[in-house]
Scaffold this motif. Structure first.
Motif, PDB file in Angstrom:
ATOM      1  N   GLU A  53       0.851  -1.292  -0.108  1.00 33.00           N
ATOM      2  CA  GLU A  53      -0.071  -0.084  -0.071  1.00 33.00           C
ATOM      3  C   GLU A  53       0.894   1.240   0.109  1.00 33.00           C
ATOM      4  O   GLU A  53       0.433   2.250  -0.515  1.00 33.00           O
ATOM      5  N   ASN A  54       2.132   0.951   0.753  1.00 28.77           N
ATOM      6  CA  ASN A  54       2.933   2.338   0.688  1.00 28.77           C
ATOM      7  C   ASN A  54       3.364   2.780  -0.718  1.00 28.77           C
ATOM      8  O   ASN A  54       3.668   4.066  -0.757  1.00 28.77           O
ATOM      9  N   HIS A  57       0.616   4.855  -2.184  1.00 28.44           N
ATOM     10  CA  HIS A  57       0.364   5.981  -1.315  1.00 28.44           C
ATOM     11  C   HIS A  57       1.327   7.042  -1.786  1.00 28.44           C
ATOM     12  O   HIS A  57       1.143   8.196  -2.155  1.00 28.44           O
ATOM     13  N   SER A  74       0.064  14.371   3.944  1.00 30.74           N
ATOM     14  CA  SER A  74      -0.079  12.637   4.209  1.00 30.74           C
ATOM     15  C   SER A  74      -0.043  12.322   5.610  1.00 30.74           C
ATOM     16  O   SER A  74       0.660  12.955   6.511  1.00 30.74           O
ATOM     17  N   ASN A  75      -0.805  11.271   5.991  1.00 35.11           N
ATOM     18  CA  ASN A  75      -1.184  10.640   7.193  1.00 35.11           C
ATOM     19  C   ASN A  75      -1.290  11.916   8.269  1.00 35.11           C
ATOM     20  O   ASN A  75      -0.722  11.779   9.427  1.00 35.11           O
ATOM     21  N   TYR A  82      -6.078   9.036  11.149  1.00 36.70           N
ATOM     22  CA  TYR A  82      -4.951   9.534  10.500  1.00 36.70           C
ATOM     23  C   TYR A  82      -5.573   9.331   8.951  1.00 36.70           C
ATOM     24  O   TYR A  82      -5.317   8.069   8.546  1.00 36.70           O
ATOM     25  N   ASP A  84      -5.186   9.072   4.845  1.00 37.78           N
ATOM     26  CA  ASP A  84      -3.743   8.696   4.271  1.00 37.78           C
ATOM     27  C   ASP A  84      -3.421  10.095   3.585  1.00 37.78           C
ATOM     28  O   ASP A  84      -2.348  10.367   3.383  1.00 37.78           O
ATOM     29  N   ILE A  85      -4.561  10.583   2.800  1.00 39.02           N
ATOM     30  CA  ILE A  85      -3.937  11.867   1.887  1.00 39.02           C
ATOM     31  C   ILE A  85      -5.257  12.785   1.968  1.00 39.02           C
ATOM     32  O   ILE A  85      -6.340  12.417   1.823  1.00 39.02           O
ATOM     33  N   GLU A 101      -8.176   7.686   0.707  1.00 38.99           N
ATOM     34  CA  GLU A 101      -7.982   6.434   1.680  1.00 38.99           C
ATOM     35  C   GLU A 101      -7.292   5.485   0.528  1.00 38.99           C
ATOM     36  O   GLU A 101      -8.208   5.021  -0.123  1.00 38.99           O
ATOM     37  N   LYS A 103      -5.863   1.729  -0.458  1.00 31.52           N
ATOM     38  CA  LYS A 103      -5.540   0.234  -0.030  1.00 31.52           C
ATOM     39  C   LYS A 103      -5.155  -0.678  -1.202  1.00 31.52           C
ATOM     40  O   LYS A 103      -5.207  -0.415  -2.333  1.00 31.52           O
ATOM     41  N   ALA A 117     -12.186   1.082   1.974  1.00 29.47           N
ATOM     42  CA  ALA A 117     -11.610   2.281   2.108  1.00 29.47           C
ATOM     43  C   ALA A 117     -12.510   3.483   2.583  1.00 29.47           C
ATOM     44  O   ALA A 117     -12.329   4.240   3.536  1.00 29.47           O
ATOM     45  N   TYR A 126     -12.737  11.158   8.543  1.00 25.18           N
ATOM     46  CA  TYR A 126     -11.626  12.138   8.058  1.00 25.18           C
ATOM     47  C   TYR A 126     -11.944  13.164   7.410  1.00 25.18           C
ATOM     48  O   TYR A 126     -11.353  14.190   7.434  1.00 25.18           O
TER      49      TYR A 126
END
Length: 158
Positions: A53-54, A57, A74-75, A82, A84-85, A101, A103, A117, A126
């Protein structure tokens, strides 16, 4: 380096960003798929399962940074977790926020993972990061990736 490479493919990236800003998940998915097919190899995701996933991302962060007037985080702490973006677009006439988000669909089931997600975005609230700033137009995107494929779904928070 990534930003410079991304600028070379400005037409696709502009189309992707325009689609995200307009709430057009289908077009955003089409443009991201084109970009993935053109630029990555499935070998790029040869990481441990929990790290795949990283890759996506980080790639999305680089792509979204293409838009110089977008504030991309980010995060960042948002709601009850938190995100993701987070993207804040400060247009005087129409300020808006985008929550993404990301995934990785380990089994290739992009639809189910994309829905997961979106559920995470809603459950952890979020979008509150923008509502607290009086930004009421918020698009919430779930993005599921698998190798060089992706699925994008949207919840409008207007």
């Amino acid at each position: 380096m990534f930003r410079e490479e991304a600028k070379k493919d400005g037409k696709t990236l502009n189309a992707l960003c325009h689609a995200l800003q307009r709430g057009n998940a289908e077009e955003a998915q089409l443009q991201l798929r084109k970009y993935l097919k053109k630029t990555i190899s499935i070998r790029d995701t040869f990481a441990r399962k929990e790290l795949k996933e990283n890759f996506y991302h980080g790639m999305l962060l680089g792509l979204l940074a293409f838009k110089e007037n977008w504030v991309v985080s980010s995060n960042k702490e948002a709601g009850e977790g938190y995100a993701d973006i987070l993207v804040e677009i400060n247009d005087d006439d129409d300020p808006m926020g985008i929550v993404i988000e990301v995934k990785y669909a380990r089994d290739g089931n992009l639809d189910a993972v994309c829905q997961e997600a979106l559920e995470q975005i809603e459950k952890r609230q979020y979008g509150d990061a923008f509502y607290d700033e009086d930004i009421v137009k918020v698009f919430k995107y779930g993005i599921a990736c698998y190798k060089d494929k992706c699925r994008i779904m949207l919840i409008r928070g207007e």
